[in-house]
Enzyme design. Structure first.
Site, PDB file in Angstrom:
ATOM      1  N   ASP A   1       0.874  -1.240  -0.039  1.00  0.00           N
ATOM      2  CA  ASP A   1      -0.033   0.024  -0.045  1.00  0.00           C
ATOM      3  C   ASP A   1       0.920   1.200   0.094  1.00  0.00           C
ATOM      4  OD1 ASP A   1      -2.844   0.672  -0.207  1.00  0.00           O
ATOM      5  OD2 ASP A   1      -2.852   0.489   2.023  1.00  0.00           O
TER       6      ASP A   1
ATOM      7  N   PRO B   1      -8.661   6.536   7.472  1.00  0.00           N
ATOM      8  CA  PRO B   1      -7.345   6.605   6.764  1.00  0.00           C
ATOM      9  C   PRO B   1      -7.234   7.176   5.481  1.00  0.00           C
ATOM     10  CG  PRO B   1      -8.369   4.714   6.241  1.00  0.00           C
ATOM     11  CD  PRO B   1      -9.511   5.143   7.030  1.00  0.00           C
TER      12      PRO B   1
ATOM     13  N   LYS C   1       4.236  25.089  17.934  1.00  0.00           N
ATOM     14  CA  LYS C   1       3.984  26.008  16.952  1.00  0.00           C
ATOM     15  C   LYS C   1       3.278  25.369  15.878  1.00  0.00           C
ATOM     16  CE  LYS C   1       8.612  27.014  16.391  1.00  0.00           C
ATOM     17  NZ  LYS C   1       9.730  27.781  15.767  1.00  0.00           N
TER      18      LYS C   1
ATOM     19  N   TRP D   1      -0.976   8.972   5.286  1.00  0.00           N
ATOM     20  CA  TRP D   1      -0.447   7.724   4.493  1.00  0.00           C
ATOM     21  C   TRP D   1       0.953   7.172   5.139  1.00  0.00           C
ATOM     22  CZ3 TRP D   1       3.819   9.328   2.371  1.00  0.00           C
ATOM     23  CH2 TRP D   1       3.873  10.769   2.174  1.00  0.00           C
TER      24      TRP D   1
ATOM     25  N   GLU E   1       8.071  21.715   4.399  1.00  0.00           N
ATOM     26  CA  GLU E   1       8.222  20.413   4.498  1.00  0.00           C
ATOM     27  C   GLU E   1       8.134  19.785   2.976  1.00  0.00           C
ATOM     28  OE1 GLU E   1       4.970  18.283   6.260  1.00  0.00           O
ATOM     29  OE2 GLU E   1       6.297  17.141   7.319  1.00  0.00           O
TER      30      GLU E   1
ATOM     31  N   CYS F   1       7.234  12.685   9.495  1.00  0.00           N
ATOM     32  CA  CYS F   1       6.921  14.042   9.932  1.00  0.00           C
ATOM     33  C   CYS F   1       8.122  14.659  10.741  1.00  0.00           C
ATOM     34  CB  CYS F   1       5.656  13.769  10.916  1.00  0.00           C
ATOM     35  SG  CYS F   1       5.932  12.904  12.281  1.00  0.00           S
TER      36      CYS F   1
ATOM     37  N   GLY G   1       1.582  21.609  15.734  1.00  0.00           N
ATOM     38  CA  GLY G   1       0.501  20.778  16.204  1.00  0.00           C
ATOM     39  C   GLY G   1       0.152  21.046  17.692  1.00  0.00           C
TER      40      GLY G   1
ATOM     41  N   THR H   1      -4.150  21.489   6.362  1.00  0.00           N
ATOM     42  CA  THR H   1      -5.541  20.494   6.701  1.00  0.00           C
ATOM     43  C   THR H   1      -5.668  20.538   8.497  1.00  0.00           C
ATOM     44  OG1 THR H   1      -4.343  18.923   5.175  1.00  0.00           O
ATOM     45  CG2 THR H   1      -6.604  18.197   6.359  1.00  0.00           C
TER      46      THR H   1
HETATM   47  P1  NAD Z   1      -3.092  15.424   4.807  1.00  0.00           P
HETATM   48  O1  NAD Z   1      -3.320  16.530   5.774  1.00  0.00           O
HETATM   49  O2  NAD Z   1      -3.264  15.557   3.472  1.00  0.00           O
HETATM   50  O3  NAD Z   1      -4.037  14.273   5.130  1.00  0.00           O
HETATM   51  C1  NAD Z   1      -4.208  13.704   6.338  1.00  0.00           C
HETATM   52  C2  NAD Z   1      -5.610  13.106   6.375  1.00  0.00           C
HETATM   53  O4  NAD Z   1      -6.491  14.125   6.771  1.00  0.00           O
HETATM   54  C3  NAD Z   1      -5.968  12.176   5.367  1.00  0.00           C
HETATM   55  O5  NAD Z   1      -6.834  10.953   6.067  1.00  0.00           O
HETATM   56  C4  NAD Z   1      -6.972  12.867   4.684  1.00  0.00           C
HETATM   57  O6  NAD Z   1      -7.809  12.268   4.023  1.00  0.00           O
HETATM   58  C5  NAD Z   1      -7.437  13.827   5.944  1.00  0.00           C
HETATM   59  N1  NAD Z   1      -8.011  15.185   5.366  1.00  0.00           N
HETATM   60  C6  NAD Z   1      -7.975  15.686   4.181  1.00  0.00           C
HETATM   61  N2  NAD Z   1      -8.802  16.852   4.222  1.00  0.00           N
HETATM   62  C7  NAD Z   1      -9.548  16.873   5.306  1.00  0.00           C
HETATM   63  C8  NAD Z   1     -10.605  17.645   5.545  1.00  0.00           C
HETATM   64  N3  NAD Z   1     -11.086  18.736   4.917  1.00  0.00           N
HETATM   65  N4  NAD Z   1     -11.216  17.353   6.772  1.00  0.00           N
HETATM   66  C9  NAD Z   1     -10.957  16.071   7.494  1.00  0.00           C
HETATM   67  N5  NAD Z   1     -10.041  15.381   6.968  1.00  0.00           N
HETATM   68  C10 NAD Z   1      -9.279  15.604   6.068  1.00  0.00           C
HETATM   69  O7  NAD Z   1      -1.613  14.742   5.193  1.00  0.00           O
HETATM   70  P2  NAD Z   1      -1.026  13.380   4.439  1.00  0.00           P
HETATM   71  O8  NAD Z   1      -0.429  14.068   3.028  1.00  0.00           O
HETATM   72  O9  NAD Z   1      -1.965  12.519   4.165  1.00  0.00           O
HETATM   73  O10 NAD Z   1       0.154  13.113   5.409  1.00  0.00           O
HETATM   74  C11 NAD Z   1       1.473  13.650   5.460  1.00  0.00           C
HETATM   75  C12 NAD Z   1       1.596  14.938   6.297  1.00  0.00           C
HETATM   76  O11 NAD Z   1       1.056  14.427   7.738  1.00  0.00           O
HETATM   77  C13 NAD Z   1       2.907  15.509   6.502  1.00  0.00           C
HETATM   78  O12 NAD Z   1       2.752  16.930   6.775  1.00  0.00           O
HETATM   79  C14 NAD Z   1       3.250  14.854   7.859  1.00  0.00           C
HETATM   80  O13 NAD Z   1       4.344  15.786   8.356  1.00  0.00           O
HETATM   81  C15 NAD Z   1       2.163  14.786   8.673  1.00  0.00           C
HETATM   82  N6  NAD Z   1       2.534  13.888   9.670  1.00  0.00           N
HETATM   83  C16 NAD Z   1       2.718  14.273  11.048  1.00  0.00           C
HETATM   84  C17 NAD Z   1       3.131  13.450  11.907  1.00  0.00           C
HETATM   85  C18 NAD Z   1       3.068  13.683  13.509  1.00  0.00           C
HETATM   86  O14 NAD Z   1       3.021  13.015  14.264  1.00  0.00           O
HETATM   87  N7  NAD Z   1       3.340  15.081  13.690  1.00  0.00           N
HETATM   88  C19 NAD Z   1       3.223  11.861  11.551  1.00  0.00           C
HETATM   89  C20 NAD Z   1       2.959  11.578  10.454  1.00  0.00           C
HETATM   90  C21 NAD Z   1       2.598  12.539   9.426  1.00  0.00           C
END
Ligand code: NAD
Length: 503
Positions: free
Chosen positions: A102, A185, A464, A160, A394, A293, A467, A241
């Protein structure tokens, strides 16, 4: 290596979703899961529509308020978490293959993620069994208890990059706390979360308490955020987001936990052990193909050792094995999706246009297995300053920017001069110096002479734009609970204000 042998036991013929405890076809838009190492399609499933989400919420509400769940004692509830942990461990091999198919992550990594997810369920089962509520200090002829109760329905929205681990980090404490959980997810990687649903179902957890609703963020994600019955959203994903979601949550006065992006500084002082720091920082930026992240994506090297250090770093980077995720020798695998590879490549081109010097990488590898996959070479960029876009935003890929610094004060200022505040790495044998810098850097985690080390018993989160709120640790479970105070009279006396005996 015969890859088809390795995956012959995995099929994705069942494309149903887990909606409030029932396996049902989704009625939302198509979701296509691809194996990004060769672009082949794992499966196409229908995502969850708003109607599917509403059905899941209705079932979750009934299950969560059912005394059969609500009145379980902590040690009884913990049994489900242990059973889920056992189920994940037993199926670690299968989960690992599914997640590799996946996401394109190496099998070595996805196996470690599966085992860490099992450990997360086990840990929160143990926390649940050993958490005490409080009898607070007595201040009169009454007793006061401070108790923790479930919030109700919790939505977990995950990205993802490490699905099984980020799912577990939310689902385990939220279920332990007595809630029902609706997991959404990311659309690129729905499969391992659906596998988690099979394991949770097999644990005997009452129907309705858990749902997996892959689908578009704007549709099903939005429903979960805005629905009046959802009491909390725990979100991991991108900062924009997360920010938009927090605004909606504020309108409902709903608590949110936000684990967001990062642009973490790694600092190598002139007294650092060079080999030790190079090994650690290569792992910190290039493992998971940089899709992490906490990736240490901004490297600061003290001026006196800069030239020698960067030369050695580039040599070591060029030796990293970029390869197929099923090959145990692979260190840097494919990115999650061709679209994401394009976004990484665009960032590198932007840095080049801004005057950045590409010291290695800077392109996709070609030939052999590479042509069909979403591979990108580990890339190091120099010649830019900390205010360049490549240093501020990022990339979420195998891209490291390297900059020199003069002294401690200089590097603290540069390290902190960024919107993000997720993590930081320090390399030096001087404990006092590392301690000072660790305290001065604005980030949720600091690693000293190590990087990307994780423990479920240690709180994690960002400052900041990275989160708010903390996951993991003993208090991780409290993030999914409401606190209630109970006063109980022990005097048996009439209240003097009412003057009952004078009337
Ligand atoms: P993303 O913000 O695009 O999506 C994250 C989730 O939010 C997905 O399930 C997506 O479908 C959902 N989403 C999107 N729009 C939404 C809305 N309007 N309302 C509710 N849910 C919505 O992020 P991504 O591209 O999947 O992941 C990468 C990002 O995640 C990077 O910025 C990374 O740094 C961050 N991340 C942070 C951590 C941490 O612990 N701080 C860990 C892993 C990833």
């Amino acid at each position: 290596m015969n890859i088809s042998d390795k995956i012959s036991d995995i099929s994705f013929s069942d494309t149903r979703l887990f909606i409030g405890g029932e396996w049902e076809e989704g009625t939302g838009a198509d979701i296509t899961s691809i194996f990004p190492a060769d672009g082949s399609i794992n499966c196409v499933l229908k995502g969850a529509s708003v109607a599917d989400g509403e059905r899941a919420i209705k079932r979750a509400k009934a299950a969560q308020s059912d005394p059969a769940w609500r009145n379980l004692l902590p040690h009884q509830r913990a049994r489900y978490l242990y059973a889920i942990a056992d189920g994940i461990e037993k199926n670690a091999d299968r989960i690992s293959k599914i997640q590799t198919l996946d996401t394109g992550k190496t099998l070595t990594e996805t196996r470690a993620l599966a085992l860490s997810a099992a450990a997360t369920f086990r840990y929160f089962g143990a926390v649940l069994e050993t958490s005490d509520d409080e009898l607070t200090a007595q201040r009169g002829e009454y007793l006061t208890y401070s108790l923790h109760e479930p919030l109700g329905l919790v939505a977990a929205i995950t990205p993802w990059n490490s699905p099984i681990a980020s799912d577990a980090q939310k689902v385990a404490p939220a279920l332990a706390a007595g809630n029902a959980v609706l997991l959404k997810p990311a659309s690129w990687t729905p499969l391992v979360s659906l596998e988690l649903a099979r394991i949770i179902e097999a644990s005997g957890l009452p129907k309705g308490l858990f749902s997996v609703l892959p689908g578009a963020g704007r549709e099903i994600g939005n429903l979960l955020v805005e629905h009046p019955d959802i009491a909390k959203v725990s979100f991991t994903g991108g900062t924009s987001t997360g920010r938009a979601l927090a605004v909606k949550a504020a309108q409902k006065l709903m608590p949110v936990s936000l684990e967001l992006g990062g642009k973490s500084p790694t600092i190598v002082f002139e007294d650092a052990d060079i080999d030790l720091s190079i090994a650690g920082l290569l792992f910190g930026i290039f493992s998971s193909t940089g899709q992490s992240c906490i990736a240490g994506s901004r490297l600061f090297v003290q001026k006196s050792i800069y030239k020698e250090f960067v030369e050695k770093l580039v040599t070591a980077t060029n030796k990293l094995v970029v390869g197929h995720p099923f090959d145990p020798a692979t260190q840097v695998s494919t990115l999650v999706h061709p679209d994401h590879r394009q976004s990484v490549a665009d960032y590198v081109e932007m840095a080049r246009a801004d005057g950045g010097l590409i010291l290695c990488g800077g392109e996709a590898p070609t030939g052999d297995i590479y042509d069909k996959g979403a591979f990108y070479l580990p890339t190091i960029i120099a010649g830019v300053t900390n205010d360049a876009r490549i240093c501020r935003e990022e990339v979420f890929g195998p891209v490291l920017v390297v900059m020199p610094f003069e002294d401690e004060a200089d590097v603290i200022a540069m390290g902190n001069d960024n919107e993000y505040g997720l993590a930081c790495g320090l390399w030096s044998p001087d404990f006092a110096k590392c301690w000072r810098v660790a305290r001065a850097i604005n980030s949720g985690t600091v690693w000293i002479n190590t990087y990307k080390q994780f423990s479920i018993s240690t709180p994690f989160g960002g400052e900041k734009d990275s989160g708010m709120g903390r996951e993991k640790g003993r208090n991780g479970i409290k993030a999914y609970m409401a606190q209630k105070s109970i006063y109980q009279d022990i005097s048996g006396k009439l209240h003097p204000w009412a003057k009952v005996h004078n009337s």
